[in-house]
Each structure stands twice: as C-alpha cells, then as structure tokens.
Scaffold this active site. Structure first.
Site, PDB file in Angstrom:
ATOM      1  N   SER A  66     -25.890  55.417  79.145  1.00 36.37           N
ATOM      2  CA  SER A  66     -25.701  56.860  78.991  1.00 36.37           C
ATOM      3  C   SER A  66     -24.223  57.253  78.971  1.00 36.37           C
ATOM      4  CB  SER A  66     -26.411  57.605  80.133  1.00 36.37           C
ATOM      5  OG  SER A  66     -25.909  57.185  81.381  1.00 36.37           O
ATOM      6  N   HIS A 121     -29.673  55.090  73.697  1.00 32.85           N
ATOM      7  CA  HIS A 121     -29.722  55.840  74.959  1.00 32.85           C
ATOM      8  C   HIS A 121     -31.082  56.498  75.096  1.00 32.85           C
ATOM      9  CE1 HIS A 121     -28.257  59.632  77.322  1.00 32.85           C
ATOM     10  NE2 HIS A 121     -28.909  58.794  78.094  1.00 32.85           N
ATOM     11  N   GLU A 178     -31.165  58.642  71.662  1.00 33.76           N
ATOM     12  CA  GLU A 178     -29.826  58.796  71.079  1.00 33.76           C
ATOM     13  C   GLU A 178     -29.321  57.415  70.665  1.00 33.76           C
ATOM     14  OE1 GLU A 178     -25.890  61.423  72.306  1.00 33.76           O
ATOM     15  OE2 GLU A 178     -27.024  60.442  73.892  1.00 33.76           O
ATOM     16  N   ASN A 182     -24.932  63.784  76.895  1.00 31.26           N
ATOM     17  CA  ASN A 182     -24.250  63.909  78.183  1.00 31.26           C
ATOM     18  C   ASN A 182     -22.925  64.645  78.054  1.00 31.26           C
ATOM     19  OD1 ASN A 182     -26.173  62.760  79.807  1.00 31.26           O
ATOM     20  ND2 ASN A 182     -25.390  60.685  79.571  1.00 31.26           N
TER      21      ASN A 182
END
Length: 729
Positions: free
Chosen positions: A440, A461, A473, A511
């Site tokens: 991440s 991800h 992702e 993120n």
C-alpha cells in the site's frame, strides 16, 4: 432488426418476445419502447388474439434494465428545454406501460380488455421489472440464480418508469421501502413471498398461457373504486407513522446529499394522495428533477459506465490473453488468505505459501470459515466449498510454486523481506511468470530492483478485507512491461473486481488521497475544532466515515508506522502537524477499534460509545468554532487536490480511474461521482477561488495546482478536457 417480435399461437395467445440484438441480456432503449408499443397495439387490435404473454428470448434472464448510457445522455438529447423534453419522453413511456396495464378496458366500466402476463426466465431488473409490474400477472421460472427488483437507487436515480408508484400501491409504502430505498434484490421464491411477483413455476410459459386463456379478472386494484393503499395512505394513522419514519430514515442514511432518495420519497408521498394517473405524472416530474441534478449523471457515469468500461479492459495493453491458470500467493495472513480465497472462488488453482505449515494452514482455515459462512447463509453449498478448497494447496514448500503464471506476494511491509522473497521465488518459477507485490505504500520501482525480470514485476494493491472490497489498484514501476499490466488486469477481471492502473509514486493514488483527509481531521482536533463537528461535517459531505473514525478503523499504530516511514523518506519536506496527537495516543495504548480505545470510546464488545471525552483534556475545544462549510471545504479539498496533483504528475492517466477508484477505494462521496466529477459539479473557477482562500488561511497544502488554475482560467471541466476516453468508451 427489432429487439421485439410477435407470434400468435394456435390457441390465440400472442407472444411478444424481447431479444436485444447483440447483447447477452436484454436492455431497453428508445427504439425498443416504440417497437414494444407497436406490437402491443397490434395484439390488442387482433380479434384472433385472446391475450398476450411478454417474455424474453434470452435464456436465464428477462432484462437487465434500461441502457444507462442512454439515461446518462437523456438530458443532452432533450433539446433546448431539457426539463420539458425529459418530462415529455417519460410520459410517452408511461403511456406505453399504462396501455399494457389497461389492455383495452373501457375507461369507465373497466370491462373488456385482454389479459397480459409476463414470463420471467430469470433476472428482471429496473425497467425489466417495471414492464412486468404493468402486466396483469407475473410468472417466474424457478431459477435460484435470478435476481428480481429495482436497483436504480444504487446508481443515483430511482424507478421512474412506473415502478415506484406501482410497487407502492401493490405492497404499501412500508413493505415496498426495502425494494425502493435500498434497491433490494430477491430470487424468484423470495420475490413471490414478498409479493413482487405472482407465481414461481417449473414451466412458466405453460402456466402463463393457461392463465391467459382462463378469462381472468385483470383490473388492477388501484383502478378499482374504493382502492385503499396497503398499510395506509399518508393521512391514515398507520400510514402517517410510516411516512414520518421513512423521512427520518432516508435523511439519516443519506445526510441529504443523495437527491434520488428524497425525490423518490416525495413521489411516493405525493402520489399516494391522488389517483393513479396523476401519481404517474408526479413520479415523472420527480424523476425529471433527479435527471436534471448533476449528481445523478455523475453517479451513472462513474458507478456504471466508467466502472464497466474499466472492468472490460478499457486501458488494457494490446497483448495476448493473459488469463491466470495457477497463482502463487506468498503470505497466508489475512491479506494473503483473502487473495487466495477470491482466486479459488474464481476457479483458479492456488498455492498458498507461508513460513511453516501451521501458518499456511491458518490461511486455508480462513478460506474454509468463509465457505462455512456462505453455507450457513444459503449463499453456497458444501459441494462448492469442497471444490474451492480443492483448488488451494497450503504449504511451506516454495517448490510448489513451479508452474505458476502469476505470483502475488503479500508478506510483511518491509523492503528487505519482500526483496528476499522475490529472489527466492524468481529462482523457482518460469521466466514467463509475472511477479506482483501487494503493498500500500512501498515504491514499486524500488521493490523491482530485487527482480531479475523487472519488466514482469508489478504492484497490486488489494484493499482489506479482500473478499469485500471491490477495488484493486495496479501500479506500474518504471520498467513494468505491457504483459505484466495485462496479466494483472486479466487476473482482476477473473476475480470479479474493478481495476485502476496507476504509475509508481509514494502512496500511489488511493492512499495519497485518503491520508490527507485523515490528517486534516486530526489537525483540526489539535486546533481546537470540536471532534463532533469534524466527524459530522464529513458525513454530511457523503463520506462513509469521518476522519477520526476512519483512523480508529485502520488503527492508530498503522498511522504511527506510516508517519515514521514517510518522515524518513521525505526528510525536511515532511509535515509533522499530526504526529504529536498520534504518537501521544499510541503511547496511551489507544490504538483504535482493535484495542477498544481510540478517538472513540468503546464498550467491552467493541461497540462505539461516542467520541472519547479524554481527547478534550489534551486538546481543548475552542470557544470559537469554524462554520460547517469551512470544515467541509478543508476535508474535501484535502482529497480532491491530491487527485488533481496525481493527474498533473502522471500518476493517474485516466480521470475515470480517479473517480471510480475514489468511490470504491475509500468511499469518496459517491453522490458526487468522484473527485473529478465533484470538481466539475462545483466548477473549476469556484474550486480555484476556494483553494486560494484555504491556502491563505491554512497553508500551502491547499495551494491551487497549476492544472486547476489553467482550467479555471479557460472555464474548463475535467470531463470536458480529459473525458475523450470516457466518451469513446
């Protein structure tokens, strides 16, 4: 070639068959309505026709609904007066369905008319259920995989082709509410039990034909004199309580930011006070109101059109099919076990690796427990469980990875640990095997240095829990090749999730946007802003969780870990405004929900009891509080500005991925269609002006990106400037 055909059988039953050309499931379009209308006219006028059956030519389904691409463009197609154009078009459609419902009956005596049945071979959604609701009796095949209902609310609209009015009059407002306000779908037997349909049959065509020929009574209850709504109309004592409660429930669930739910409730309430034909006009008026709201078109675009395009490989490189046959998952913790679970569920052979057999078996037990829950909820069978578990080889033996065409590494978030596993596994698997690392935060290009085949190295991800979260992702490193990207995309398609593809950068895309949202909320606590104001402001924006609750859910110790790693990487550029409060709570043992103590207080069972009062002892609430809009602007711009910067810097290559990824990844205000759609709704000029005010008041983190400044000067929108791909799709 028409999507509808008509045939009259030897017994005088006319069968209208819906079979959309070039589609696996029927979808309605404007021409389809015209064709259906013409065939209904012909059948009603044919003296040899005793009654009609409307059914589907598609095996296992009736219809998937309206073509949402058309709904999304209805406003543009409506001409210089879009409201009137939409209303006229809707009333034309209502006229067709009302013709089916009345079926030639005398308007004064309700005598005459021909019975019209609808036969559902399987799934019937949206307009695919609104047409049956206009018929006199609904027969469904006993198909447990079929889904029946009105899911429109899930994409920002509501059933506006008579479904709202008919279902409410059929069931009553209270009984209809789960199907209208929540978009609840049912299999045929449950649909019959709930009163949505009339019959579930092994041979629905034969039963429908027998019913048509039985000279049945066909007048709908609401066309009879003395009709009373089940459960009571709004001013009946029972009905009054229903509508008062529904209004509170809708506002509580939507915080007033989803226009469709409120509009639908208004259509139900107002429609219940008047005769049916007037109620239909009210429904059409409110549906027009929703279609005119930019929120509905943004939601349809992101949650249906763009999401579907991405799932079908809109940005897939033009290389050969890369369907995964055997996947190796490194790490059998919650993340690795979840990846193994969704892979096995998709029918992919899985090798689940951990440091020892006991740890690997724990991962397999996680999959088994998931299957057992599915059996208990009657969503799965023991046979399906055994088939899924039979695909999973849980082991500590790395040699079992031979033959894998994809590796998904999900070990501890440490560059050294991941590098060690990369080298060991690449020495075993074939040269064509793609190596994907699940991370991440760690840069993919850096992790790829441990690989001898960096063109076959990619980031994937997953969001936790893997089996529930729909977004994946995919991150390209500097040397990642097209085959690796295609392999990752094909794998995500196999496990039935939605992919976005981004370029490598710290925190990637999701993120990168969610961390500033969390930090802005925490920063406001240190400034003396009331925690309740922060949390409620976020929810009133349409965020599923406020930043403080989100911190508790993801854990405060994770926040501390990310803060330390980010500071080490960024050095003097690091903003430590939130570190004091995070590190203090960490030292106090308030690690979030998992510790039953964080920004919120919890009981012994882990249920939230409200914001922790001890927070005010350390960070006193200021007597002068900012306005709700100021707090909301800080929270939403913290996210959307990072999305714009990600696009500006080339991390994002497609704004569709930015919008879909934001909604599915962290729940960014779904009503808005995503950060780029939100900016288009408010306008680039207003956004730039607001950024200037925020940066002057709160610092450079709100500085207007050059891209947004340029668009504001030119009066551009994001979908106007970058939406060519979306239009092409």
């Amino acid at each position: 070639m028409s999507d509808f055909s008509y045939a009259l059988d030897a017994d005088g039953v006319g069968v209208i068959t819906w079979d959309t050309v070039g589609k696996s499931m029927n979808v309605m379009n404007q021409q389809g309505f015209m064709d259906l209308d013409a065939l209904v006219d012909a059948a009603l006028a044919d003296d040899a026709c005793k009654g009609i059956i409307i059914t589907s030519g598609k095996p296992g389904s009736f219809a998937g609904g309206m073509d949402l691409n058309i709904i999304a463009k209805m406003k543009e197609m409506a001409g210089g007066s879009p409201e009137q154009g939409l209303m006229d078009g809707l009333m034309l459609t209502h006229g067709i369905l009302r013709k089916i419902e009345r079926a030639g009956m005398d308007p004064k005596t309700n005598k005459g008319g021909k019975p019209i049945a609808c036969v559902l071979p399987g799934t019937a959604l949206g307009i695919g259920f609104e047409i049956p609701l206009a018929c006199h009796r609904i027969f469904a095949a006993d198909n447990p995989k079929a889904k029946i209902g009105l899911p429109e609310i899930m994409v920002g609209i509501f059933p506006g082709m008579g479904g709202t009015t008919r279902l409410t009059r059929k069931l009553g407002a209270m009984a209809a509410s789960p199907f209208l306000l929540q978009g609840k779908l049912s299999d045929p037997k449950k649909a019959k039990s709930a009163g949505l349909i009339d019959e579930v049959s092994e041979d629905p065509m034969a039963d429908a034909k027998a019913w048509v020929l039985s000279e049945p009574k066909i007048v709908k209850p609401w066309d009879e004199k003395g009709y009373k709504m089940p459960g009571g109309a709004p001013y009946h004592p029972a009905g009054f309580m229903t509508f008062v409660g529904a209004n509170a429930m809708v506002n509580g669930n939507t915080q007033g930011v989803y226009p469709a739910a409120k509009a639908m409730l208004s259509a139900v309430y107002e429609g219940a006070l008047v005769p049916f034909d007037t109620a239909i006009k009210i429904e059409a008026r409110w549906f027009t109101h929703v279609l005119m709201n930019p929120s509905s078109s943004a939601m349809i675009r992101s949650l249906f059109i763009n999401k579907e395009a991405l799932e079908k490989g809109a940005n897939r490189p033009a290389v050969a099919d890369q369907t995964v046959k055997k996947v190796g998952v490194l790490g059998a913790g919650m993340m690795g076990a979840g990846i193994a679970l969704v892979s096995a569920k998709a029918g992919i052979e899985v090798v689940l690796i951990d440091r020892d057999q006991e740890a690997a078996d724990k991962g397999r037990a996680y999959i088994e427990a998931f299957a057992d829950k599915g059996i208990a909820r009657k969503k799965s069978t023991p046979e399906q469980k055994e088939k899924m578990l039979g695909l999973v080889n849980a082991t500590a033996d790395l040699d079992a990875l031979k033959g894998c065409d994809l590796i998904v590494e999900a070990v501890f978030e440490d560059v050294g640990v991941k590098a060690d596993m990369t080298k060991k596994v690449e020495a075993i698997v074939g040269e064509d095997c793609v190596f994907a690392t699940n991370t991440s935060t760690l840069p993919i290009t850096e992790l790829a240095k441990a690989s001898v085949r960096s063109d076959k190295f990619i980031g994937i991800h997953f969001f936790s829990p893997v089996e529930k979260m729909m977004l994946v992702e995919i991150i390209k490193g500097k040397e990642t090749g097209d085959v690796a990207v295609a392999k990752a995309l094909d794998f995500v398609r196999q496990i039935k999730k939605t992919p976005i593809v981004v370029n490598d950068a710290r925190f990637f895309y999701a993120n990168r946007c969610i961390i500033p949202y969390i930090n802005e909320g925490i920063r406001m606590v240190t400034e003396g802003v009331a925690p309740a104001l922060i949390e409620n402001a976020a929810k009133m924006l349409g965020m599923p969780l406020g930043p403080l609750q989100l911190t508790d859910e993801t854990s405060i110790d994770l926040g501390v870990k990310i803060a330390k790693a980010t500071k080490a990487a960024m050095g003097d550029d690091y903003d430590d405004a939130c570190d004091e409060i995070l590190f203090w709570m960490f030292d106090e043992g308030r690690l979030g929900r998992k510790a039953n103590a964080g920004f919120y207080a919890y009981d012994e069972k882990g249920k939230r009891q409200g914001l922790w009062t001890g927070l005010a002892d350390k960070y006193a609430v200021s007597p002068d509080q900012p306005s709700l809009h100021d707090v909301q602007n800080r929270l939403i711009f913290a996210q959307v500005l990072e999305a714009v910067r990600a696009l500006e810097e080339g991390v994002l290559e497609d704004i569709r991925e930015g919008d879909v990824g934001a909604i599915l990844g962290w729940g960014f205000a779904p009503w808005s269609g995503g950060p780029f759609s939100w900016l288009d709704i408010v306008g680039s000029e207003w956004a730039a002006e607001t950024c200037d005010a925020l940066s002057e008041a709160h610092g450079d983190r709100f500085a207007t990106p050059a891209l947004l400044r340029d668009m504001a000067a030119k009066g551009q929108s994001f979908y106007g400037r970058f939406g060519a791909k979306s239009e092409a799709a």
